[in-house]
Design a protein around this motif. Structure first.
Motif, PDB file in Angstrom:
ATOM      1  N   UNK A  51       0.910  -1.099  -0.047  1.00 51.34           N
ATOM      2  CA  UNK A  51       0.129  -0.337  -0.167  1.00 51.34           C
ATOM      3  C   UNK A  51       0.908   1.313   0.049  1.00 51.34           C
ATOM      4  N   UNK A  52       1.765   1.160   1.044  1.00 50.03           N
ATOM      5  CA  UNK A  52       2.696   2.524   0.877  1.00 50.03           C
ATOM      6  C   UNK A  52       3.490   2.714  -0.162  1.00 50.03           C
ATOM      7  N   UNK A  53       3.718   1.702  -0.925  1.00 52.58           N
ATOM      8  CA  UNK A  53       4.530   1.947  -2.175  1.00 52.58           C
ATOM      9  C   UNK A  53       3.922   2.759  -3.125  1.00 52.58           C
ATOM     10  N   UNK A  54       2.673   2.640  -3.184  1.00 48.95           N
ATOM     11  CA  UNK A  54       1.866   3.413  -4.081  1.00 48.95           C
ATOM     12  C   UNK A  54       1.819   3.204  -5.657  1.00 48.95           C
ATOM     13  N   UNK A  55       2.640   2.106  -5.758  1.00 47.77           N
ATOM     14  CA  UNK A  55       3.131   1.694  -6.918  1.00 47.77           C
ATOM     15  C   UNK A  55       1.910   0.769  -7.677  1.00 47.77           C
ATOM     16  N   UNK A  56       1.489   0.960  -8.830  1.00 53.27           N
ATOM     17  CA  UNK A  56       0.160   0.427  -9.343  1.00 53.27           C
ATOM     18  C   UNK A  56       0.246  -1.139  -9.470  1.00 53.27           C
TER      19      UNK A  56
END
Length: 163
Positions: free
Chosen positions: A95-100
């Motif tokens: 989630x925290x990576x915010x990578x699709x």
């Protein structure tokens, strides 16, 4: 890298528009912040320090990237978890990576784990359920925004890609 009017996404507020760039003293020193306005909840605002913006926000996907992501869901690998007690840490990291693609893998993981448990006649795991809802909201909102489709249609498209 980012400028006023850009549409970005972050793990907390989802799709936002960079509405303003302000100098504020929130920590004892003056810093520049981007003011983000949520595109799904106009009352939701976030202040992101300009200096850490590349770590906390990213541009929303392009249309072709959104379509590629839907295709990627078909073969996305599940989030690897070797020790069950570390599942939430792995999910939170995605989630925290915010990578699709990390979000797509998390969505696939939590969806398939929910389905397996239900087929076994068991309740869904609270960690899976919580992260499933969070990642579903993030992915559906961004894909709906980019593809100009209702979120309900996006959810159906995602589920069709997974199954």
């Amino acid at each position: 890298m980012f400028k006023l009017g850009d549409y970005v996404t972050n793990a907390v507020n989802g799709v936002c528009k960079i509405e303003d760039k302000l100098t504020m003293n929130l920590t004892g020193t003056n810093k520049e912040y981007f003011l983000l306005i949520s595109q799904y909840d106009g009352n939701s605002k976030a202040y992101i320090p300009v200096e850490s913006a590349p770590l906390r926000i990213r541009p929303v996907m392009e249309e072709h990237e959104a379509k590629e992501l839907l295709e990627h869901l078909k073969e996305a690998k599940e989030v690897p978890v070797e020790i069950e007690k570390q599942r939430e840490i792995a999910y939170k990291s995605a989630i925290n990576s915010n990578q699709a693609r990390a979000l797509a893998s998390l969505y696939r993981t939590t969806y398939l784990r929910r389905q397996r448990r239900l087929m076994e006649g068991k309740k869904t795991n609270s960690v899976d359920e919580r992260y499933y809802k969070q990642v579903e909201g993030q992915l559906c909102n961004e894909l709906a925004f980019v593809l100009h489709l209702p979120r309900t249609d996006i959810k159906e498209m995602i589920l069709a890609s997974i199954q």
